[in-house]
Design an enzyme around this catalytic site. Structure first.
Site: not given
Length: 191
Positions: A112-113
């Site tokens: 994800c991030h």
């Protein structure tokens, strides 16, 4: 997930605001495969999850970052969430901890991030990666070759886009940890 990684020691590096399932799912997969897993954090007692749109569970910190030695671990997992990687990329100790795994060719899995932390290492130029789509420009600007796939593996570096990719992420994470350290000779150039 039949792969057995007994005897392997894995750090999950995280801060407050990690996406809950992006820590709990890999943690369960690692433990089920026989790994010893430590939650490592700049926080000293516990870290708090973000669960979709509200605060989630609290997870005990096994080893405060100030006491953690990256050389003690065979692999690193970096969960996402919007807050978690943003806090960590501003923390020099977090950046240095992650950098060790890239330098040594040890398996590193980030979802994800989470790859935002890896941007700060200056060591992703030329690496095949994916991430949550909103940070693709950050990765491209750091020299990564970004693609929109559920999981991308580049010489021990495993990246995925979001919680919907966790099955593929966990499978490849375990596979890379099972393979062990990768050769990093001539791998890194600066952007």
């Amino acid at each position: 997930m039949a792969r057995n990684i007994s005897g392997k020691k894995v750090a999950i590096l995280t801060e407050n605001g990690f996406e809950q399932v992006e820590l709990t799912s890999p943690l369960e997969a690692l433990k089920a495969a026989g790994a010893t897993v430590h939650i490592v954090s700049p926080q000293t007692e516990k870290v708090k999850a973000w669960d979709n749109d509200h605060w989630g569970i609290e997870v005990p910190v096994d080893v405060p970052l100030q006491n953690a030695k990256p050389e003690d671990y065979d692999a690193l997992v970096i969960p996402g969430g919007v807050m978690n990687p943003d806090f960590m990329r501003a923390n020099k100790a977090c950046v240095q901890f992650a950098q060790h795994f890239l330098e040594q060719g040890k398996p590193l899995a980030s979802i994800c991030h989470g790859p935002q932390l890896l941007v700060e290492t200056g060591m992703i130029n030329g690496r095949q990666m994916t991430s949550y789509p909103s940070i693709q420009t950050d990765l491209k600007n750091a020299g990564a070759i970004w693609s929109d796939e559920e999981v991308v593996v580049d010489n021990g570096l495993v990246t995925s886009r979001s919680p919907k990719d966790l099955d593929a992420f966990n499978r490849k994470m375990l596979e890379e940890i099972g393979e062990g350290q990768h050769d990093t000779t001539g791998q890194f150039t600066t952007a």
